[in-house]
Design a protein around this motif. Structure first.
Motif, PDB file in Angstrom:
ATOM      1  N   TRP A  46       0.838  -1.206   0.000  1.00 15.93           N
ATOM      2  CA  TRP A  46       0.000   0.000   0.000  1.00 15.93           C
ATOM      3  C   TRP A  46       0.874   1.258   0.000  1.00 15.93           C
ATOM      4  O   TRP A  46       0.600   2.193  -0.732  1.00 15.93           O
ATOM      5  CB  TRP A  46      -0.943   0.019   1.195  1.00 15.93           C
ATOM      6  CG  TRP A  46      -1.441   1.408   1.465  1.00 15.93           C
ATOM      7  CD1 TRP A  46      -1.069   2.227   2.495  1.00 15.93           C
ATOM      8  CD2 TRP A  46      -2.337   2.170   0.657  1.00 15.93           C
ATOM      9  NE1 TRP A  46      -1.692   3.445   2.382  1.00 15.93           N
ATOM     10  CE2 TRP A  46      -2.479   3.444   1.249  1.00 15.93           C
ATOM     11  CE3 TRP A  46      -3.037   1.923  -0.518  1.00 15.93           C
ATOM     12  CZ2 TRP A  46      -3.279   4.446   0.724  1.00 15.93           C
ATOM     13  CZ3 TRP A  46      -3.843   2.922  -1.049  1.00 15.93           C
ATOM     14  CH2 TRP A  46      -3.963   4.161  -0.435  1.00 15.93           C
ATOM     15  N   PHE A  49       2.240   2.003  -3.416  1.00 17.11           N
ATOM     16  CA  PHE A  49       1.194   2.539  -4.281  1.00 17.11           C
ATOM     17  C   PHE A  49       0.858   3.972  -3.888  1.00 17.11           C
ATOM     18  O   PHE A  49       0.721   4.855  -4.744  1.00 17.11           O
ATOM     19  CB  PHE A  49      -0.063   1.663  -4.221  1.00 17.11           C
ATOM     20  CG  PHE A  49      -1.235   2.260  -4.947  1.00 17.11           C
ATOM     21  CD1 PHE A  49      -1.269   2.291  -6.330  1.00 17.11           C
ATOM     22  CD2 PHE A  49      -2.285   2.830  -4.240  1.00 17.11           C
ATOM     23  CE1 PHE A  49      -2.339   2.867  -7.004  1.00 17.11           C
ATOM     24  CE2 PHE A  49      -3.350   3.409  -4.904  1.00 17.11           C
ATOM     25  CZ  PHE A  49      -3.378   3.425  -6.289  1.00 17.11           C
ATOM     26  N   ASN A  84      -6.812   5.345 -14.295  1.00 14.25           N
ATOM     27  CA  ASN A  84      -6.235   4.088 -13.815  1.00 14.25           C
ATOM     28  C   ASN A  84      -5.911   4.167 -12.324  1.00 14.25           C
ATOM     29  O   ASN A  84      -6.196   3.227 -11.571  1.00 14.25           O
ATOM     30  CB  ASN A  84      -4.981   3.732 -14.606  1.00 14.25           C
ATOM     31  CG  ASN A  84      -5.290   3.319 -16.021  1.00 14.25           C
ATOM     32  OD1 ASN A  84      -6.413   2.946 -16.334  1.00 14.25           O
ATOM     33  ND2 ASN A  84      -4.304   3.400 -16.894  1.00 14.25           N
ATOM     34  N   TYR A  85      -5.305   5.278 -11.897  1.00 15.58           N
ATOM     35  CA  TYR A  85      -5.011   5.447 -10.467  1.00 15.58           C
ATOM     36  C   TYR A  85      -6.297   5.476  -9.643  1.00 15.58           C
ATOM     37  O   TYR A  85      -6.360   4.902  -8.556  1.00 15.58           O
ATOM     38  CB  TYR A  85      -4.220   6.733 -10.221  1.00 15.58           C
ATOM     39  CG  TYR A  85      -2.718   6.561 -10.285  1.00 15.58           C
ATOM     40  CD1 TYR A  85      -2.052   5.681  -9.439  1.00 15.58           C
ATOM     41  CD2 TYR A  85      -1.956   7.294 -11.183  1.00 15.58           C
ATOM     42  CE1 TYR A  85      -0.673   5.525  -9.491  1.00 15.58           C
ATOM     43  CE2 TYR A  85      -0.580   7.153 -11.251  1.00 15.58           C
ATOM     44  CZ  TYR A  85       0.056   6.272 -10.400  1.00 15.58           C
ATOM     45  OH  TYR A  85       1.411   6.120 -10.455  1.00 15.58           O
ATOM     46  N   GLU A  88      -7.536   1.969  -9.307  1.00 11.03           N
ATOM     47  CA  GLU A  88      -6.676   1.222  -8.379  1.00 11.03           C
ATOM     48  C   GLU A  88      -6.949   1.628  -6.927  1.00 11.03           C
ATOM     49  O   GLU A  88      -6.923   0.788  -6.037  1.00 11.03           O
ATOM     50  CB  GLU A  88      -5.202   1.457  -8.711  1.00 11.03           C
ATOM     51  CG  GLU A  88      -4.715   0.676  -9.908  1.00 11.03           C
ATOM     52  CD  GLU A  88      -4.681  -0.820  -9.640  1.00 11.03           C
ATOM     53  OE1 GLU A  88      -4.254  -1.254  -8.554  1.00 11.03           O
ATOM     54  OE2 GLU A  88      -5.095  -1.559 -10.542  1.00 11.03           O
ATOM     55  N   ALA A  91      -9.966  -0.125  -5.785  1.00  7.85           N
ATOM     56  CA  ALA A  91      -9.644  -1.538  -5.535  1.00  7.85           C
ATOM     57  C   ALA A  91      -8.894  -1.700  -4.207  1.00  7.85           C
ATOM     58  O   ALA A  91      -9.165  -2.638  -3.444  1.00  7.85           O
ATOM     59  CB  ALA A  91      -8.822  -2.093  -6.696  1.00  7.85           C
ATOM     60  N   TRP A  92      -7.946  -0.790  -3.940  1.00  6.21           N
ATOM     61  CA  TRP A  92      -7.223  -0.843  -2.672  1.00  6.21           C
ATOM     62  C   TRP A  92      -8.183  -0.629  -1.495  1.00  6.21           C
ATOM     63  O   TRP A  92      -8.060  -1.287  -0.465  1.00  6.21           O
ATOM     64  CB  TRP A  92      -6.115   0.210  -2.630  1.00  6.21           C
ATOM     65  CG  TRP A  92      -4.791  -0.293  -3.108  1.00  6.21           C
ATOM     66  CD1 TRP A  92      -4.197  -0.011  -4.300  1.00  6.21           C
ATOM     67  CD2 TRP A  92      -3.911  -1.166  -2.412  1.00  6.21           C
ATOM     68  NE1 TRP A  92      -3.001  -0.664  -4.384  1.00  6.21           N
ATOM     69  CE2 TRP A  92      -2.789  -1.383  -3.238  1.00  6.21           C
ATOM     70  CE3 TRP A  92      -3.953  -1.802  -1.176  1.00  6.21           C
ATOM     71  CZ2 TRP A  92      -1.727  -2.191  -2.864  1.00  6.21           C
ATOM     72  CZ3 TRP A  92      -2.886  -2.615  -0.798  1.00  6.21           C
ATOM     73  CH2 TRP A  92      -1.797  -2.801  -1.637  1.00  6.21           C
TER      74      TRP A  92
END
Length: 151
Positions: A46, A49, A84-85, A88, A91-92
């Motif tokens: 994490w 990211f 995209n970020y 993501e 999703a995180w």
């Protein structure tokens, strides 16, 4: 994502979306830091990211900035990367919610701008193309590039 027509993004829209995404990521990072049940491997993943997302979100989007690559209009690829970020990050959030008790609002995935707003942007882009063609025509006509030779 729009598969028929492209979405037109302005630099100010990019800055707004980046700021919103960074604020959401910071909230999630604070929750992850407070989570004691998260295993170290996932916490490190994490953090990596989060650092990448933060670096991207702090960059200032601009138009017509020549870079070391051949990219001239930077908001198109940056908008894709932003989406995209954002995906993501959602999703995180879902993954971390299964490991920690998160009291955060659901980070909504990116939404497409309204149809009216996009229509005005399409008209502006088309107007720019028409104006450029007219200017090119007038320049060519003015210098007599395609004049017929007298017979």
């Amino acid at each position: 994502m729009n598969f028929i027509f492209f979405n037109v993004w302005t630099a100010s829209e990019m800055r707004d979306q980046q700021a919103k995404m960074l604020a959401n990521a910071r909230q999630l990072d604070a929750a992850v830091t407070a989570c004691v049940t998260l295993d170290p491997t996932m916490a490190n993943s994490w953090k990596l990211f989060f650092e990448q997302l933060s670096a991207f979100a702090l960059e200032i989007p601009v138009y017509l900035l020549p870079t070391e690559t051949s990219e001239v209009l930077t908001t198109g690829p940056r908008a894709d990367l932003l989406q995209n970020y954002q995906a993501e990050l959602v999703a995180w959030q879902k993954l971390l919610a299964s490991k920690c008790a998160l009291n955060l609002p659901d980070f909504a995935p990116p939404t497409d701008p309204g149809a009216t707003q996009q229509a005005f942007k399409y008209i502006a882009v088309a107007g720019g193309f028409v104006a450029s063609a007219w200017i090119a025509h007038e320049v060519v006509k003015g210098i007599g590039l395609f004049k017929r030779a007298p017979t």
